[in-house]
Structures are given as structure tokens and as C-alpha cells.
Design a protein around this motif. Structure first.
Motif, mmCIF file in Angstrom:
data_model
loop_
_atom_site.group_PDB
_atom_site.id
_atom_site.type_symbol
_atom_site.label_atom_id
_atom_site.label_comp_id
_atom_site.label_asym_id
_atom_site.label_seq_id
_atom_site.Cartn_x
_atom_site.Cartn_y
_atom_site.Cartn_z
ATOM 1 N N SER A 255 40.328 40.693 36.329
ATOM 2 C CA SER A 255 41.014 41.703 37.134
ATOM 3 C C SER A 255 41.627 42.775 36.245
ATOM 4 O O SER A 255 41.768 42.605 35.038
ATOM 5 N N LYS A 256 41.986 43.876 36.896
ATOM 6 C CA LYS A 256 42.582 45.002 36.187
ATOM 7 C C LYS A 256 43.537 45.703 37.150
ATOM 8 O O LYS A 256 43.240 45.860 38.328
ATOM 9 N N ILE A 257 44.698 46.087 36.655
ATOM 10 C CA ILE A 257 45.678 46.805 37.480
ATOM 11 C C ILE A 257 45.710 48.253 37.020
ATOM 12 O O ILE A 257 45.758 48.534 35.817
ATOM 13 N N SER A 258 45.675 49.172 37.982
ATOM 14 C CA SER A 258 45.660 50.600 37.649
ATOM 15 C C SER A 258 46.414 51.396 38.705
ATOM 16 O O SER A 258 46.891 50.850 39.694
ATOM 17 N N GLU B 134 53.463 51.515 44.241
ATOM 18 C CA GLU B 134 52.098 51.601 44.742
ATOM 19 C C GLU B 134 51.167 51.339 43.559
ATOM 20 O O GLU B 134 51.376 51.890 42.478
ATOM 21 N N TYR B 135 50.172 50.474 43.749
ATOM 22 C CA TYR B 135 49.225 50.193 42.675
ATOM 23 C C TYR B 135 47.925 49.634 43.245
ATOM 24 O O TYR B 135 47.844 49.247 44.409
ATOM 25 N N THR B 136 46.897 49.605 42.382
ATOM 26 C CA THR B 136 45.594 49.086 42.759
ATOM 27 C C THR B 136 45.208 47.975 41.794
ATOM 28 O O THR B 136 45.454 48.082 40.592
ATOM 29 N N GLU B 137 44.624 46.929 42.337
ATOM 30 C CA GLU B 137 44.110 45.850 41.504
ATOM 31 C C GLU B 137 42.625 45.692 41.796
ATOM 32 O O GLU B 137 42.217 45.562 42.949
#
Length: 161
Positions: A72-75, A133-136
């Protein structure tokens, strides 16, 4: 994922949540699943807005978003504190400045690959609001986690789509 159109004043909240430590105003999670060349790709967007109803939370509020780099990666992390000015009945905005990517060391984890995006909400005080607010991006479906609809915080609006 953007949630705009919110326009409130500190006076709208001042007495409304007396007795609470914090109130989750909104928490939205949106999950998109797609298959590309036989590989599953999952994108989970999260939006969390929390009202600080007590002076117990004054100061710095630390956040850590854990992830597994192989899977996984958080951006796209956007985070800020809305700091109340009760005299002008307005909020000032303090954007999170330093997001640190660090290795997580925990005796309860059976491997050492876990990392975290860590940061601090500055200027947190009674009457303030934190917004995250974030995207994984997740490549291993078994690590998608779970969504809990019961919380220790009073929650006004929560959704999963």
C-alpha cells in the motif's frame, strides 16, 4: 475526493456539544476497486473532520497513518486546523506543514516493514476543528482493513461508499 461548501462560524458550535471532549462532524470513506491486467487495484479516499469540544485537547494533536510499503501507499494528504477566533466569529486556518515518513517500531508487529506518515495538527484548542483528507492505494485486497461505524466519539455524519 473534496468536500467543499462548508461555511460555519465558531459560535455555531460553542454550546452545542457541551460535555463532549470531541465530536466527529464528518467521516467519509470512498473505496474504488478495479482490475488492470489481472491485478486488483484499490483506492480508498478518506475525509475526517473533528470538532474539539474540550480544552483537554489544547495544544498539538498527533496523527499517524500506518501502511505496508510492499502492499500500500498513502498519498495526497491534506490536513489543517481551523482555529476559532470567537471575537470575530471566524476560523483561521493552520495548514499541516511537516509530514514525516517513518518506520514503525512496535513489539506487537511480527515483521518490520510497517511505515507511517506522521504529522501534527498545530494550534488545536477548544472550539477548533481538525480536517484530514488522504488517499491510500492498496495492492493486496486482504489488507483493505475494516470500517467501524461505532466510535467512542459522538459522530454526526459517517459514510462508506
Amino acid at each position: 475526493m473534496a468536500f467543499a461548501g462548508w461555511s460555519q462560524k465558531p459560535s455555531d458550535f460553542r454550546d452545542k456539544y457541551e460535555g463532549e471532549v470531541a465530536v466527529r462532524l464528518e467521516e467519509h470513506t470512498h473505496v474504488e476497486l478495479e482490475v488492470d491486467d489481472g491485478e486488483i487495484k484499490i483506492n480508498r479516499s478518506s475525509f475526517i473532520k473533528t470538532y474539539m469540544a474540550s480544552a483537554q485537547l489544547n495544544g498539538v494533536n498527533k496523527v499517524s497513518l500506518d501502511y505496508e510499503p510492499l502492499f500500500s501507499k498513502i498519498s495526497d494528504i491534506e490536513a489543517h486546523t481551523l482555529i476559532p477566533n470567537f471575537e470575530k466569529d471566524k476560523f483561521g486556518k493552520e495548514k499541516v506543514r511537516d509530514i514525516i515518513d517513518r518506520k514503525v517500531l512496535d513489539d506487537d508487529i511480527f515483521h518490520d516493514g510497517t511505515r507511517a506518515k506522521s504529522f501534527e495538527f498545530q494550534g488545536v484548542k477548544k472550539g477548533g476543528i481538525t480536517q484530514l483528507e488522504y488517499t491510500e492505494e492498496i495492492s493486496e485486497p486482504r489488507l483493505i482493513g475494516r470500517e467501524v461505524f461505532s466510535s467512542s466519539l459522538l459522530t454526526l455524519n459517517k459514510s462508506l461508499s
